[in-house]
Structure formats: structure tokens, C-alpha cells
Design a protein around this motif. Structure first.
Motif, PDB file in Angstrom:
ATOM      1  N   GLU A 283       0.822  -1.211   0.000  1.00  0.00           N
ATOM      2  CA  GLU A 283       0.000   0.000   0.000  1.00  0.00           C
ATOM      3  C   GLU A 283       0.861   1.269   0.000  1.00  0.00           C
ATOM      4  O   GLU A 283       0.445   2.322  -0.477  1.00  0.00           O
ATOM      5  N   ALA A 286       1.533   3.180  -3.303  1.00  0.00           N
ATOM      6  CA  ALA A 286       0.446   3.860  -4.013  1.00  0.00           C
ATOM      7  C   ALA A 286       0.798   5.320  -4.294  1.00  0.00           C
ATOM      8  O   ALA A 286       1.214   6.052  -3.393  1.00  0.00           O
ATOM      9  N   GLY A 343      -4.725   6.229 -10.003  1.00  0.00           N
ATOM     10  CA  GLY A 343      -3.591   5.882  -9.155  1.00  0.00           C
ATOM     11  C   GLY A 343      -2.607   4.962  -9.856  1.00  0.00           C
ATOM     12  O   GLY A 343      -2.857   4.464 -10.950  1.00  0.00           O
ATOM     13  N   HIS A 345       1.149   2.319  -8.763  1.00  0.00           N
ATOM     14  CA  HIS A 345       2.005   1.791  -7.714  1.00  0.00           C
ATOM     15  C   HIS A 345       3.447   1.726  -8.192  1.00  0.00           C
ATOM     16  O   HIS A 345       3.722   1.405  -9.349  1.00  0.00           O
TER      17      HIS A 345
END
Length: 380
Positions: A283, A286, A343, A345
């Protein structure tokens, strides 16, 4: 008007073809000669070190120069080899090493196009009296509103717009990309039809100057300090282990960290000042937006107009292997920032963010910039 958009007969138009020794540029040279253009082939010798001389997939080294020379002889055009090793080392290889020392993930192909190929080779082409410089890149150059624009090719699997974002308007006006409307298989078919010796030759690798993919070896030789050991640290401050140099790590990396943990950990940051490799959960990778530097803008509406009028909707690409995604581009106090609507990553400084007008198949390329900072989804 001839097929290159020049108001001359082909036989009165001098064309320089950048010949790398691969099938794409060889076919371009063959097409130009077949259409009757006064065609000159130019190959740049960019490096020459041991394994690269005959390594399968190498580019611009010994074997490729030999192949380019054979193709030029077969199609009956003059061929010149220019020694640009020192320039390539300075503009591309040294920059590649310095970028890794700064904890970035560089893209040397863009730097090569941005410097050696579209500056130095273009200058040589003009000195040779050429009307245009033609390459085998998979991209389309089309005239629009009195200027030449860059557009995505028909074959999205071969789309090279990500590596050409830094091409400036003056360069676009002088460049032509005849393969933009073709697929790779169609190009190979033409090579077979022409009887070119490179018809079945495999494509070159992205980082052409790195033997066996061992980029750390190159960087260590040029920048020994990049191999200094340091700590592997969790985002919460815990020291989890030691590493043998930040050059061995990239943002988003999971495997090969050399540490044990109950949950999967990823490289989320490289700190060259403290020599720390910082890791965290998935996470933490991100990213919602990126701030850019050295932006090259090709759109009809200027960046100053965007700063004055407000953000615009675009499609953006932050990885060469991923399709463009919806984004919003804004300019505040001269700084260009791109919000990635869906978004992303594992975005790393040193990579590129490339802009597209919309999501249509052959959309216009509006330019791009180098990622200076990836803003985490939490911070955004």
C-alpha cells in the motif's frame, strides 16, 4: 508533395536514414531507396566493449555496424559510420550511472534519443544537406495546423512514444517515421521481400550498453561509491538488515531483498544521502500524482495558458509497458504536476511521465517530463 510531406520530387529530396543494423531501420532505408529518394545511411558507433560486440540483441556495436553496412550495399546506397563513443558515454552512460547514485531509476533510451540521435545525428544530417532525417521508430509524424505532430502508431505493441517524449518541435519538423502505420510483422515481410539479411534478426534490448543485463557492474565501475553498503530500514524505523549498495534496488522491488519478514515487503524509497533502502507494505507504493522536471510540451495550448486557465484532462503514461490512463495536468508556479486519476504503484523518480491528448488509438503525443517526485496517495 512527396510521401515525406516535402514539396519536391523524391529524386530531388536527400534523406538520411539512421541505420542501427536492425530490421526496422533497414526496411526504412530500403523503402526510401525504392521510392527514389536520394538516400544516405548513417550508423553511429556508440560503444564497443567485449561481450557487446557479438552479443545477441546488442545495438550499435560491432555486429550491428556490419549488418547496417551489408544492408546499405544490398540496396545500393552510400553508408557512413560515425564514431560517437565518447559523446554516448558522456550523455548517456555517465548520466545513467549518476542517476542511479541519486536513487533514481533512469531510462537511457530516452537520453540517447534526446541527445546523441536527435541532436548530434540531426546536425550531421543537416551538414550532409539532407531535407529530412528518417528513423525506424514506431511512431507517426503527421502535419497538423501547419506543424508536424507526434501521434501513436497503429501497432500499440510496438509504440515507442514513451521513449520519444523529449523530441522537440523543431526536431519533429525535420524527422519522419515511415513505420508508424505498419505492424512489426508487416515490416518483417517487407524485409523478406527485399531479401535483407536482417529480416529475421531479433530486436535490440532496451539498455543496449549493458552486457548480460548486469547494469550494477557498469555503475560500480563508473561510480564506486554507489556500491557502498547500508541499512535496509522499515518505514517505521526498524533496521531489518544490510545491503550491498542502493544500485541493486529499484522502487517496487520485492524479490531479492535479503531480509525475512512475516508479511511481503517492497522497496518504497532509496535514500542516497543515508545510503538506506527503505521498505514497506504494498500500500505504501500507491501514488496519486507526480511532479515533473524538464518538461517538453508539444501541445498547441502552452503551459502558460494552462497555468492561467486551469488544469486540463489528458491521458498519461508512467511506465513504458503500461497503457496511458486518465489524468489531469496542472501547472502551479511553473511546476507541472500530473494527477493520475486511477492511481499507480511503484512510481520512481528518474522515470518519465508522457502525455497524450485522449484515449483514441492514434492520439497525439503532447510531450512529457521526468518524474522528480512521486506523491503518495496518502499525501495527496
Amino acid at each position: 508533395m512527396n510521401s515525406l510531406g516535402i514539396n519536391k520530387r523524391p529524386e530531388d529530396t536527400r534523406v538520411v536514414v539512421a541505420m542501427s543494423g536492425g530490421v526496422d531501420s533497414s526496411v526504412v532505408a530500403g523503402l526510401m531507396a525504392r521510392e527514389g529518394y536520394e538516400t544516405l545511411g548513417v550508423t553511429l558507433q556508440l560503444y564497443d566493449h567485449g561481450e557487446a560486440m557479438h552479443r545477441k540483441g546488442a545495438c550499435c556495436a560491432g555486429q550491428d555496424i556490419h549488418d547496417a553496412r551489408r544492408v546499405a550495399a544490398a540496396i545500393g546506397i552510400p553508408h557512413y559510420v560515425l564514431d560517437y563513443e565518447s559523446r554516448f558515454r558522456e550523455a548517456v552512460i555517465d548520466d545513467f550511472a549518476e542517476s542511479y547514485v541519486r536513487g533514481e531509476t533512469p531510462i537511457p533510451c530516452v537520453k540517447c534519443n534526446q541527445t546523441v540521435k536527435f541532436v548530434d545525428l540531426m546536425r550531421v544530417s543537416k551538414e550532409l544537406g539532407a531535407d529530412v532525417l528518417v528513423t525506424g521508430h514506431y511512431i507517426q509524424s503527421l502535419e497538423k495546423d501547419g506543424r508536424w505532430g507526434m501521434f501513436r502508431p497503429n501497432d500499440h505493441g510496438r509504440d515507442q512514444s514513451y521513449f520519444l517524449f523529449a523530441t522537440e518541435q523543431e526536431q519533429l519538423d525535420y524527422l519522419r517515421f515511415p513505420l508508424g502505420g505498419m505492424t512489426k510483422e508487416e515490416v518483417r515481410d517487407i524485409a523478406r521481400e527485399m531479401g535483407l539479411v536482417v529480416a529475421e534478426k531479433s530486436d535490440s534490448q532496451d539498455i543496449c550498453f549493458v552486457p548480460n543485463g548486469n547494469y550494477a557492474q557498469i555503475i560500480t565501475k563508473l561510480k564506486p561509491e554507489a556500491a557502498d553498503p547500508g541499512e535496509i530500514v522499515h518505514m517505521d524505523g526498524r533496521v531489518l538488515g544490510e545491503h550491498k549498495g542502493i544500485i541493486h534496488y529499484t522502487i517496487g522491488q520485492r524479490r531479492g531483498l535479503g531480509i525475512s519478514a512475516p508479511d511481503p515487503l517492497y522497496v518504497v524509497k532509496l535514500d542516497p544521502d543515508t545510503k538506506q533502502v527503505i521498505v514497506g507494505p504494498y500500500e505504501a507504493l500507491a501514488t496519486r500524482s507526480v511532479r515533473l522536471k524538464q518538461v517538453n510540451w508539444l501541445g498547441s495550448k502552452s503551459l502558460s495558458d494552462i497555468e492561467r486557465d486551469g488544469p486540463i484532462e489528458i491521458e498519461a503514461k508512467v511506465r513504458s509497458t503500461r497503457p496511458p490512463q486518465p489524468a489531469r495536468l496542472s501547472v502551479v508556479d511553473g511546476v507541472v504536476e500530473v494527477e493520475l486519476i486511477g492511481g499507480e504503484h511503484g512510481v520512481s523518480p528518474g522515470q518519465a511521465c508522457v502525455f497524450y491528448a485522449d484515449d483514441s488509438p492514434n492520439t497525439e503525443v503532447l510531450g512529457g517530463g521526468w518524474i522528480a517526485e512521486a506523491v503518495s496517495a496518502k499525501a495527496a
